[in-house]
Design a protein around this motif. Structure first.
Motif, short mmCIF file in Angstrom:
data_model
loop_
_atom_site.label_atom_id
_atom_site.label_comp_id
_atom_site.label_asym_id
_atom_site.label_seq_id
_atom_site.Cartn_x
_atom_site.Cartn_y
_atom_site.Cartn_z
N GLU A 111 107.73 137.17 -9.41
CA GLU A 111 107.57 135.98 -8.58
C GLU A 111 107.31 134.75 -9.45
OE1 GLU A 111 108.22 136.31 -5.49
OE2 GLU A 111 108.13 138.50 -5.38
N PRO A 112 107.44 133.55 -8.88
CA PRO A 112 107.06 132.34 -9.61
C PRO A 112 105.58 132.37 -9.99
CG PRO A 112 108.27 131.79 -7.62
CD PRO A 112 107.95 133.24 -7.53
N VAL A 116 101.82 133.14 -4.81
CA VAL A 116 102.62 132.62 -3.69
C VAL A 116 102.36 133.39 -2.41
CG1 VAL A 116 104.98 132.32 -2.86
CG2 VAL A 116 104.40 131.70 -5.20
N TRP A 117 102.20 134.71 -2.51
CA TRP A 117 102.05 135.51 -1.29
C TRP A 117 100.63 135.53 -0.77
CZ3 TRP A 117 106.31 135.78 1.03
CH2 TRP A 117 107.50 135.83 0.31
N ALA A 122 105.15 127.89 -1.67
CA ALA A 122 106.07 128.10 -2.78
C ALA A 122 106.34 126.77 -3.47
CB ALA A 122 107.37 128.70 -2.27
N LEU A 128 109.50 124.58 -9.49
CA LEU A 128 109.89 125.92 -9.94
C LEU A 128 110.32 125.89 -11.40
CD1 LEU A 128 110.81 128.90 -8.68
CD2 LEU A 128 113.02 127.96 -9.31
N ASN A 149 112.46 137.86 -8.03
CA ASN A 149 112.78 136.73 -7.17
C ASN A 149 112.88 135.44 -7.98
OD1 ASN A 149 112.94 137.93 -4.53
ND2 ASN A 149 110.72 138.20 -4.59
N THR A 211 107.33 131.46 6.57
CA THR A 211 107.08 130.84 5.28
C THR A 211 108.34 130.18 4.75
OG1 THR A 211 105.50 132.60 4.80
CG2 THR A 211 106.26 131.28 2.94
N LEU A 213 110.29 128.99 1.68
CA LEU A 213 110.22 129.37 0.28
C LEU A 213 110.57 128.24 -0.68
CD1 LEU A 213 111.60 133.00 0.31
CD2 LEU A 213 109.25 132.22 0.21
N VAL A 216 112.21 128.70 -4.12
CA VAL A 216 112.52 130.12 -4.21
C VAL A 216 113.53 130.52 -3.14
CG1 VAL A 216 111.47 132.41 -4.51
CG2 VAL A 216 110.13 130.40 -4.98
N GLN A 221 115.52 133.00 1.53
CA GLN A 221 115.18 132.06 2.58
C GLN A 221 115.89 132.28 3.93
OE1 GLN A 221 112.91 129.65 2.72
NE2 GLN A 221 113.54 128.84 4.71
#
Length: 458
Positions: A111-112, A116-117, A122, A128, A149, A211, A213, A216, A221
């Motif tokens: 993930e970035p 994020v989760w 995001a 990013l 991702n 959410t 994204l 991302v 998305q």
């Protein structure tokens, strides 16, 4: 019970066993009308569940991004082995190549940067890229498969940069509009289903947050319908049927994307990965091509199935409004299996065709190479070859003559793809010897020294 009754029963069972609030399924093939079915409750009082109800498709979005990248390659905007730093101004990891990102072998963290989760916030497009130096390279480049991702988010930004637009706008113009995927959108429309987490120990279901994204988005998305996703899976697996003119992507490029680049496990070779595509092999040279998706409150799967004797253009998609029901993804291969077994492809009668051209007739029949017998034949307007020992379902090698050298042919598919076949003739023009990938082929079984196997010891 009809085939469609069996499909419906399988869908109802998956919905009940998985306790999925809303389930939408579609089965497409070129020789039948699409079959679409829904069961459950959308959770949206203003828009009850119908085939037009929209579900989040999560990582199936990656297949769209992968196609956009290959479009750029086919138009000369990039090479798959280019490091991303050639096209994007990145603060770190610029040596990662486009090919490695597509096949999840660049070693990017999943993930970035950031949680994020946890936050459900995001980074945007600029953020990013700006924070790429805070993300880890958790594995060396090309070491092994590691799902990311972040990697696909970077690919989406790469497409936007090369096109001078946004990823979403390029997606709409270059894929959604040409294939008429009108039910596929970046944002949830009014008829979107509510996604849930279903309690493991009761029948309670809690809505999950929607959410956005942001940067991302190219990884997960999109929202869509089962029918759109079955159409899309059919394109990925059968572009020669879904897009015969190559308006979106050529058949040859989709074949390239479908070729396994890596496996997901070093000991269980049950799932392969191409360029942005999941590859699931089955016995008898059958393979499913597509992707699964997961987002809070939603699971999805969309695959096309390829193989000899299957219905043409066979593809299925299953979208569900639960983030925890594995039955959603398991229903896709079940529908594909049922379609092939209960409503098989029509058997076309054999019909006589024009004979092989005179210049190739003396090349037909049995030949020996490396001590093994091969059978050369003429079918479908082309010279073909296959090992006499190969199983019946083994695809033959197919040859095409070079434009300026008819006695030199290129292997265009099957065994030794890309290699040359050279024909040697006698004074009468009869083929007396061949060299395929430089190996000598003769009418009698010979050793590498040219002696006949039947002669025994010298």
């Amino acid at each position: 019970m009809s085939a469609q009754d069996r499909y419906e029963r399988a869908a109802r069972k998956a919905q009940a066993d998985g306790r999925v609030p809303a389930l939408s399924v579609a089965l497409h093939r070129a020789d039948r009308e699409p079959w679409v079915f829904t069961v459950g409750d959308s959770g949206n009082p203003a828009h009850p569940l119908t085939p037009d109800t929209r579900f989040r498709i999560g990582s199936i979005t990656k297949t769209f991004t992968a196609v956009l990248v290959l479009q750029c390659r086919d138009e000369g905007l990039l090479d798959l082995d280019d490091p991303i730093a050639e096209h994007l101004d990145v603060p770190a990891h610029g040596d990662a190549t486009v090919r490695r990102l597509l096949s999840h072998t660049a070693g990017f963290q999943r993930e970035p940067y950031g949680d994020v989760w946890d936050t459900l916030v995001a980074p945007d497009d600029a953020g990013l890229i700006a924070e790429l130096d805070r993300a880890e390279r958790v594995l060396p480049n090309a070491r092994r498969w590691h799902y990311s991702n972040l990697g696909f988010a970077v690919l989406g930004q790469l497409v936007a940069k090369l096109r001078g637009s946004t990823w979403a706008a390029v997606l709409q113009e270059r894929i959604l509009d040409p294939l008429r995927l009108t039910g596929t959108t970046l944002e949830p429309p009014a008829q979107a289903a509510v996604g849930y987490i279903v309690d493991a120990y009761s029948d309670a279901a809690r809505p999950e947050p929607q959410t956005d994204l942001g940067g991302v988005g190219p990884a997960a998305q999109l929202w869509s319908t089962a029918s759109d996703m079955a159409t899309w899976a059919g394109f990925l697996a059968h572009p020669e049927i879904a897009d015969p003119d190559g308006k979106v992507l050529s058949t040859a490029t989709l074949e390239e994307m479908r070729f396994p680049a890596t496996t997901t496990n070093e000991t269980l070779w049950s799932i392969g990965w191409g360029l942005g595509l999941i590859l699931i092999p089955h016995p008898k040279r059958v393979v499913d091509i597509g992707h699964d998706g997961a987002m809070p409150g939603f699971l999805a799967g969309a695959y096309g199935r390829r193989g000899n004797g299957l219905p043409p253009g066979l593809a299925a998609a299953v979208l569900g409004s639960s983030g925890t029901a594995g039955e959603i993804n398991g229903l896709v291969p079940e529908l594909l299996r049922l379609a092939a077994e209960l409503d098989p492809a029509e058997i076309r009668p054999w019909r006589a065709a024009p004979p092989a051209p005179p210049e190739y007739r003396s090349a037909l029949g049995p030949w020996w190479g490396e001590g093994t017998q091969f059978l050369f034949s003429w079918h479908g307007g082309a010279l073909q070859a296959r090992s006499a020992e190969a199983p019946a379902d083994t695809p033959p090698a197919i040859f095409e003559p070079l434009a300026d050298r008819p006695d030199v042919l290129r292997t265009v598919s099957g065994r030794e793809t890309g290699e040359l076949l050279r024909l040697t003739r006698d004074r009468d023009g009869e083929v007396i010897r061949m060299h395929w990938a430089t190996y000598r082929f003769t009418r009698l079984q010979e050793g590498f020294d040219g002696g006949l196997a039947s002669d025994g010891p010298l």
